[in-house]
Design a protein around this motif. Structure first.
Motif, PDB file in Angstrom:
ATOM      1  N   ASN A 151       1.275   8.260   3.333  1.00  0.00           N
ATOM      2  CA  ASN A 151       0.085   9.077   3.637  1.00  0.00           C
ATOM      3  C   ASN A 151      -0.125   9.241   5.144  1.00  0.00           C
ATOM      4  O   ASN A 151      -0.615  10.272   5.614  1.00  0.00           O
ATOM      5  CB  ASN A 151      -1.179   8.456   3.047  1.00  0.00           C
ATOM      6  CG  ASN A 151      -1.145   8.418   1.530  1.00  0.00           C
ATOM      7  OD1 ASN A 151      -0.196   8.918   0.937  1.00  0.00           O
ATOM      8  ND2 ASN A 151      -2.157   7.852   0.914  1.00  0.00           N
ATOM      9  N   GLY A 197      -8.321   4.788  10.449  1.00  0.00           N
ATOM     10  CA  GLY A 197      -8.023   4.091   9.188  1.00  0.00           C
ATOM     11  C   GLY A 197      -6.752   4.677   8.603  1.00  0.00           C
ATOM     12  O   GLY A 197      -6.698   5.050   7.442  1.00  0.00           O
ATOM     13  N   ASP A 255      -6.112   1.993  13.296  1.00  0.00           N
ATOM     14  CA  ASP A 255      -6.484   1.110  12.184  1.00  0.00           C
ATOM     15  C   ASP A 255      -6.860  -0.239  12.773  1.00  0.00           C
ATOM     16  O   ASP A 255      -6.782  -0.434  13.998  1.00  0.00           O
ATOM     17  CB  ASP A 255      -5.331   0.967  11.173  1.00  0.00           C
ATOM     18  CG  ASP A 255      -5.864   0.684   9.765  1.00  0.00           C
ATOM     19  OD1 ASP A 255      -6.397  -0.426   9.558  1.00  0.00           O
ATOM     20  OD2 ASP A 255      -5.766   1.566   8.891  1.00  0.00           O
ATOM     21  N   TYR A 307       0.853  -1.201   0.000  1.00  0.00           N
ATOM     22  CA  TYR A 307       0.000   0.000   0.000  1.00  0.00           C
ATOM     23  C   TYR A 307       0.886   1.248   0.000  1.00  0.00           C
ATOM     24  O   TYR A 307       0.583   2.233  -0.677  1.00  0.00           O
ATOM     25  CB  TYR A 307      -0.916  -0.009   1.237  1.00  0.00           C
ATOM     26  CG  TYR A 307      -1.859   1.165   1.262  1.00  0.00           C
ATOM     27  CD1 TYR A 307      -2.950   1.226   0.402  1.00  0.00           C
ATOM     28  CD2 TYR A 307      -1.640   2.250   2.116  1.00  0.00           C
ATOM     29  CE1 TYR A 307      -3.808   2.321   0.394  1.00  0.00           C
ATOM     30  CE2 TYR A 307      -2.500   3.344   2.125  1.00  0.00           C
ATOM     31  CZ  TYR A 307      -3.586   3.370   1.258  1.00  0.00           C
ATOM     32  OH  TYR A 307      -4.428   4.458   1.249  1.00  0.00           O
ATOM     33  N   SER A 311     -11.453  -1.533  15.735  1.00  0.00           N
ATOM     34  CA  SER A 311     -12.394  -1.048  14.720  1.00  0.00           C
ATOM     35  C   SER A 311     -12.990   0.282  15.132  1.00  0.00           C
ATOM     36  O   SER A 311     -13.388   0.465  16.287  1.00  0.00           O
ATOM     37  CB  SER A 311     -13.523  -2.061  14.530  1.00  0.00           C
ATOM     38  OG  SER A 311     -14.512  -1.501  13.695  1.00  0.00           O
ATOM     39  N   PHE A 312     -13.082   1.204  14.162  1.00  0.00           N
ATOM     40  CA  PHE A 312     -13.712   2.497  14.468  1.00  0.00           C
ATOM     41  C   PHE A 312     -15.233   2.370  14.566  1.00  0.00           C
ATOM     42  O   PHE A 312     -15.917   3.326  14.860  1.00  0.00           O
ATOM     43  CB  PHE A 312     -13.270   3.598  13.505  1.00  0.00           C
ATOM     44  CG  PHE A 312     -13.326   3.295  12.020  1.00  0.00           C
ATOM     45  CD1 PHE A 312     -14.481   2.838  11.409  1.00  0.00           C
ATOM     46  CD2 PHE A 312     -12.204   3.537  11.229  1.00  0.00           C
ATOM     47  CE1 PHE A 312     -14.524   2.598  10.037  1.00  0.00           C
ATOM     48  CE2 PHE A 312     -12.226   3.299   9.850  1.00  0.00           C
ATOM     49  CZ  PHE A 312     -13.398   2.823   9.256  1.00  0.00           C
ATOM     50  N   SER A 356      -9.719   9.236   6.217  1.00  0.00           N
ATOM     51  CA  SER A 356      -9.659   9.400   4.769  1.00  0.00           C
ATOM     52  C   SER A 356      -9.630   8.034   4.088  1.00  0.00           C
ATOM     53  O   SER A 356      -8.885   7.145   4.504  1.00  0.00           O
ATOM     54  CB  SER A 356      -8.378  10.181   4.441  1.00  0.00           C
ATOM     55  OG  SER A 356      -8.384  10.553   3.105  1.00  0.00           O
ATOM     56  N   SER A 357     -10.441   7.886   3.068  1.00  0.00           N
ATOM     57  CA  SER A 357     -10.485   6.655   2.246  1.00  0.00           C
ATOM     58  C   SER A 357     -10.704   5.397   3.073  1.00  0.00           C
ATOM     59  O   SER A 357     -10.166   4.332   2.758  1.00  0.00           O
ATOM     60  CB  SER A 357      -9.191   6.512   1.418  1.00  0.00           C
ATOM     61  OG  SER A 357      -9.052   7.582   0.539  1.00  0.00           O
ATOM     62  N   SER A 358     -11.470   5.476   4.131  1.00  0.00           N
ATOM     63  CA  SER A 358     -11.656   4.312   5.010  1.00  0.00           C
ATOM     64  C   SER A 358     -13.123   3.981   5.304  1.00  0.00           C
ATOM     65  O   SER A 358     -13.478   2.811   5.448  1.00  0.00           O
ATOM     66  CB  SER A 358     -10.953   4.542   6.355  1.00  0.00           C
ATOM     67  OG  SER A 358      -9.596   4.801   6.161  1.00  0.00           O
TER      68      SER A 358
HETATM   69  C1  LIG Z   1      -7.376   2.698   1.767  1.00  0.00           C
HETATM   70  S1  LIG Z   1      -6.769   2.716   3.389  1.00  0.00           S
HETATM   71  C2  LIG Z   1      -6.641   4.453   3.701  1.00  0.00           C
HETATM   72  C3  LIG Z   1      -5.419   4.775   4.496  1.00  0.00           C
HETATM   73  C4  LIG Z   1      -5.095   6.231   4.699  1.00  0.00           C
HETATM   74  N1  LIG Z   1      -6.101   6.894   5.480  1.00  0.00           N
HETATM   75  C5  LIG Z   1      -4.904   6.938   3.381  1.00  0.00           C
HETATM   76  O1  LIG Z   1      -5.693   7.833   3.059  1.00  0.00           O
HETATM   77  O2  LIG Z   1      -3.963   6.601   2.653  1.00  0.00           O
HETATM   78  C6  LIG Z   1      -8.200   2.273   4.352  1.00  0.00           C
HETATM   79  C7  LIG Z   1      -7.842   1.894   5.759  1.00  0.00           C
HETATM   80  O3  LIG Z   1      -9.029   1.802   6.563  1.00  0.00           O
HETATM   81  C8  LIG Z   1      -8.844   0.759   7.475  1.00  0.00           C
HETATM   82  N2  LIG Z   1     -10.146   0.334   8.015  1.00  0.00           N
HETATM   83  C9  LIG Z   1     -11.183  -0.224   7.355  1.00  0.00           C
HETATM   84  N3  LIG Z   1     -12.180  -0.506   8.205  1.00  0.00           N
HETATM   85  C10 LIG Z   1     -11.756  -0.101   9.433  1.00  0.00           C
HETATM   86  C11 LIG Z   1     -12.352  -0.131  10.729  1.00  0.00           C
HETATM   87  N4  LIG Z   1     -13.579  -0.631  10.933  1.00  0.00           N
HETATM   88  N5  LIG Z   1     -11.654   0.377  11.766  1.00  0.00           N
HETATM   89  C12 LIG Z   1     -10.405   0.888  11.592  1.00  0.00           C
HETATM   90  N6  LIG Z   1      -9.801   0.931  10.376  1.00  0.00           N
HETATM   91  C13 LIG Z   1     -10.466   0.439   9.313  1.00  0.00           C
HETATM   92  C14 LIG Z   1      -8.157  -0.314   6.640  1.00  0.00           C
HETATM   93  O4  LIG Z   1      -7.544  -1.294   7.434  1.00  0.00           O
HETATM   94  C15 LIG Z   1      -7.182   0.531   5.836  1.00  0.00           C
HETATM   95  O5  LIG Z   1      -5.928   0.629   6.435  1.00  0.00           O
END
Ligand SMILES: C[S@@+](CC[C@H](N)C(=O)[O-])C[C@H]1O[C@@H](n2cnc3c(N)ncnc32)[C@H](O)[C@@H]1O
Length: 378
Positions: free
Chosen positions: A64, A58, A96, A18, A136-137, A153-155
């Motif tokens: 990033n 996340g 995360d 990633y 988990s959030f 962001s993006s999560s």
């Molecule tokens: C695409 S990445 C985005 C990472 C970073 N914020 C960025 O913008 O580059 C999405 C992240 O969200 C996390 N994520 C997804 N569901 C989640 C949850 N329920 N609680 C915490 N993190 C979560 C994933 O593990 C992943 O690392």
């Protein structure tokens, strides 16, 4: 199955990591800057206390993760100076899922602090205290009223689980041959997805409302859609093409059809209206702004000499190849747990070809929603 057990961005710094394949998410973060700046100014104007609690939910790992921290500290410093306030100490919590490559973050921290001190002067280390929180959030992560600024962001387009109502128990699977809402999916599929999204977002907001101080600010950005139609191409065509690539491997005897039928991505791209309704219904936050922005599937990357990627001894030369790497870095762990490790390289070669074909017909874009809210008080 819970997302917690199957979702993990590819860790490390390798070719499929990633860290090396997150330019699209970086571009999306750059779109949020005005909203974050406005939120930081608002928080400082309220002059809460000598310390400020901030969480990035996340956070993943890679460039990033700490870029955001650096940007926020810059904003806090310059705004405080302009307003004549002394610098608050900032507690930064990076969150995360437990499977995230937190080790990569820890390892990069000394270099990060050193670079920040070179650029911003000595004292940065005593101004910004970074810790990591696994969990988990969709649930509580932090003590009551400990956060002033929350960012993600993006999560949030990741659901806590695939909608349980889609579990295969009927003779004919509800979402046959598909892995997300598709134009051919019956309406019960999109209803099941919407219901899971509403349950998750409501729990997310409730959890944050307990953790944030009244007047605290939250900036969230995630993939979504502007159309009311959940099967719109901008909502999830990346999944449609992935289903197509998987299906092409059924005839080769490498993927079982039932495995596709029983897999549903724990993902949802909500409409602006669905987000607005849920925030209002949950009731803890006031919406300051809600915007939709477009970002190209490969973040607009173009070059005359096409991007060449060597994968499984086959060469992919294209924007499709680049998109395939971006998607692979995010969903590989999830696909591996459903379809096995052996197909992954070839699957993404096929996927790259399908994305190339799609690029030849259109300019694929994601819709990114940016939501900025204030915690109601007191
Ligand atoms: C695409 S990445 C985005 C990472 C970073 N914020 C960025 O913008 O580059 C999405 C992240 O969200 C996390 N994520 C997804 N569901 C989640 C949850 N329920 N609680 C915490 N993190 C979560 C994933 O593990 C992943 O690392």
């Amino acid at each position: 199955m819970d997302t917690l057990q199957i979702l993990r961005m590819n860790g490390g710094e390798g070719e499929t990591s990633y860290a090396k394949n997150s330019v699209v998410q970086r571009k999306i973060m750059s779109y949020e800057s005005p909203s974050i700046e406005e939120a930081v100014t608002d928080i400082l104007c309220k002059n809460f206390s000598e310390t400020m609690g901030m969480a990035d939910l996340g956070c993943s790992s890679g460039p990033n993760t700490l870029t955001l921290v650096s940007e926020v500290i810059d904003m806090v410093n310059s705004k405080s100076q302009k307003m004549g306030f002394s610098l608050p100490e900032v507690r930064v919590s990076l969150n995360d899922l437990p499977g995230n490559d937190f080790n990569d973050i820890f390892v990069s921290l000394p270099t990060f602090y050193q670079k920040q001190e070179e650029e911003k002067g000595k004292g940065f280390r005593n101004n910004c205290f970074i810790s990591c929180v696994g969990g988990s959030f969709y649930g509580r992560l932090f003590p009551k009223k400990s956060l002033h600024l929350v960012h993600s962001s993006s999560s949030l387009h990741w659901l806590s689980r695939a909608p349980p109502r889609l579990a295969v128990d009927a003779a004919v699977p509800l979402n046959k041959g598909k892995i997300y809402i598709s134009k051919t999916s019956p309406s019960s599929v999109s209803k099941a997805y919407l219901s899971q999204f509403r349950e998750d977002l409501s729990l997310f907001l409730k959890s944050r409302s307990e953790e944030m101080v009244p007047g605290g600010r939250m900036v969230l950005s995630f993939l979504g859609r502007t159309s009311a139609d959940p099967a719109t191409e901008h909502g999830g065509h990346q999944w449609e093409l992935l289903a197509k690539a998987l299906t092409s491997m059924v005839s080769e005897g490498r993927v079982l059809e039932e495995k596709i039928d029983s897999f549903n991505a724990p993902y949802y791209a909500p409409s602006l209206e669905e987000v607005r309704n849920e925030v209002e219904e949950e009731g803890s936050f006031v919406i300051k702004s809600l915007k939709a922005l477009e970002v190209e599937w490969d973040a607009g990357f173009q070059t005359d000499s096409a991007c060449e990627i060597q994968e499984n001894k086959r060469k992919i030369s294209s924007r499709g190849g680049r998109v395939a790497k971006t998607i692979r870095a995010v969903v590989e762990s999830m696909l591996e747990s459903q379809f096995g490790r052996d197909i992954i390289d070839d699957l993404f070669v096929k996927y790259a070809e399908l994305v190339d074909d799609y690029f030849s017909r259109t300019t694929p874009i994601y819709i990114n929603l940016v939501l900025s809210v204030t915690r109601k008080g007191p």
